[in-house]
Structure formats: structure tokens, C-alpha cells
Design a protein around this motif. Sequence first.
Motif, PDB file in Angstrom:
ATOM      1  N   UNK A  32      21.834  91.629  41.000  1.00 35.50           N
ATOM      2  CA  UNK A  32      22.996  90.741  41.067  1.00 35.50           C
ATOM      3  C   UNK A  32      23.752  90.689  39.735  1.00 35.50           C
ATOM      4  N   UNK A  33      24.012  91.870  39.179  1.00 32.52           N
ATOM      5  CA  UNK A  33      24.784  91.996  37.944  1.00 32.52           C
ATOM      6  C   UNK A  33      25.911  92.995  38.180  1.00 32.52           C
ATOM      7  N   UNK A  34      26.820  93.105  37.213  1.00 29.30           N
ATOM      8  CA  UNK A  34      27.973  93.970  37.432  1.00 29.30           C
ATOM      9  C   UNK A  34      28.187  95.016  36.349  1.00 29.30           C
ATOM     10  N   UNK A  35      27.330  95.050  35.333  1.00 27.29           N
ATOM     11  CA  UNK A  35      27.583  96.002  34.261  1.00 27.29           C
ATOM     12  C   UNK A  35      26.305  96.404  33.534  1.00 27.29           C
ATOM     13  N   UNK A  36      26.416  97.494  32.800  1.00 24.46           N
ATOM     14  CA  UNK A  36      25.345  97.996  31.945  1.00 24.46           C
ATOM     15  C   UNK A  36      24.977  96.945  30.894  1.00 24.46           C
ATOM     16  N   UNK A  37      25.984  96.274  30.356  1.00 22.73           N
ATOM     17  CA  UNK A  37      25.764  95.238  29.348  1.00 22.73           C
ATOM     18  C   UNK A  37      24.930  94.097  29.923  1.00 22.73           C
ATOM     19  N   UNK A  38      25.239  93.681  31.148  1.00 21.12           N
ATOM     20  CA  UNK A  38      24.474  92.617  31.798  1.00 21.12           C
ATOM     21  C   UNK A  38      23.035  93.059  32.048  1.00 21.12           C
ATOM     22  N   UNK A  39      22.835  94.332  32.377  1.00 20.12           N
ATOM     23  CA  UNK A  39      21.487  94.867  32.580  1.00 20.12           C
ATOM     24  C   UNK A  39      20.686  94.781  31.290  1.00 20.12           C
ATOM     25  N   UNK A  40      21.276  95.242  30.207  1.00 15.44           N
ATOM     26  CA  UNK A  40      20.595  95.219  28.910  1.00 15.44           C
ATOM     27  C   UNK A  40      20.295  93.784  28.495  1.00 15.44           C
ATOM     28  N   UNK A  41      21.263  92.895  28.666  1.00 13.42           N
ATOM     29  CA  UNK A  41      21.058  91.493  28.302  1.00 13.42           C
ATOM     30  C   UNK A  41      19.955  90.861  29.148  1.00 13.42           C
ATOM     31  N   UNK A  42      19.939  91.163  30.456  1.00  9.80           N
ATOM     32  CA  UNK A  42      18.907  90.622  31.340  1.00  9.80           C
ATOM     33  C   UNK A  42      17.526  91.109  30.970  1.00  9.80           C
ATOM     34  N   UNK A  43      17.399  92.392  30.666  1.00 11.24           N
ATOM     35  CA  UNK A  43      16.099  92.937  30.252  1.00 11.24           C
ATOM     36  C   UNK A  43      15.669  92.329  28.929  1.00 11.24           C
ATOM     37  N   UNK A  44      16.615  92.183  28.020  1.00  5.42           N
ATOM     38  CA  UNK A  44      16.300  91.601  26.712  1.00  5.42           C
ATOM     39  C   UNK A  44      15.821  90.159  26.881  1.00  5.42           C
ATOM     40  N   UNK A  45      16.541  89.369  27.685  1.00  6.58           N
ATOM     41  CA  UNK A  45      16.139  87.972  27.909  1.00  6.58           C
ATOM     42  C   UNK A  45      14.756  87.899  28.518  1.00  6.58           C
ATOM     43  N   UNK A  46      14.475  88.781  29.457  1.00  8.49           N
ATOM     44  CA  UNK A  46      13.172  88.757  30.132  1.00  8.49           C
ATOM     45  C   UNK A  46      12.043  89.105  29.180  1.00  8.49           C
ATOM     46  N   UNK A  47      12.208  90.177  28.426  1.00 11.61           N
ATOM     47  CA  UNK A  47      11.128  90.654  27.573  1.00 11.61           C
ATOM     48  C   UNK A  47      10.912  89.802  26.331  1.00 11.61           C
ATOM     49  N   UNK A  48      11.938  89.131  25.888  1.00 15.39           N
ATOM     50  CA  UNK A  48      11.839  88.399  24.628  1.00 15.39           C
ATOM     51  C   UNK A  48      12.052  86.901  24.776  1.00 15.39           C
TER      52      UNK A  48
END
Length: 103
Positions: A81-97
Motif C-alpha cells: 500500500x505504497x506508491x514509490x521507491x522512496x516510500x518502500x525504503x522509508x517503510x523498510x527503514x522504519x521497520x528495521x530500525x
Amino acid sequence: MKIHEVRESNVLMTESERMQVEAQGITSSGTLIPIKCLSKRELQVVHKIMGGCSNKLIADQLFISERTVKFHCANIYKKLNITSRTALIAGCFRTLYREVVSH
């Protein structure tokens, strides 16, 4: 006919990171999405994106077409439920850290 084999490390993330993501899911726009919703190939694409690879480079490294990479990206974005590569990176970063930031 040449057969190409992708020899990529089986470890896309450390065991503790994997356990944290499996327990919490991927954070996207404040909601948690289970990592298990992504296929193995989609996880490989996410891993390459997190490494800063372009679609062309991902295609070359995984022996698939650039169009297929775009197809995988579209599926990943839809599932998370995201719309961009940036949102993907931010989501992964938030999850892992998440825990590092909260301390």
C-alpha cells in the motif's frame, strides 16, 4: 542455450532483523504489512532497491527484463500500500530500525 543462475546470498537480512520483521511486519504509512505477503523474487527486488540499484541494474543482476522488474515493483507497492521507491525504503527503514529510534 546458456542457462543463467542467480547466485545470491540466502541471507537478505540478519537473523535478528528477519525475526523482527516477521514479528512486526513492514511499516507502511503507519500500518504493519506482514513480510510474508511478498514472494521470494519480490524480496530479492526489495533487497536490490535497498542497495541503491536502478531497475536496469536489478534486471541485469537477476537475469530478468527491466519490464519484469517494473512489474515486481508494482506488485510490491500494491501489496504494501505504497506508491514509490522512496516510500518502500522509508517503510523498510522504519521497520528495521524502529527500536533503535525509540530508545
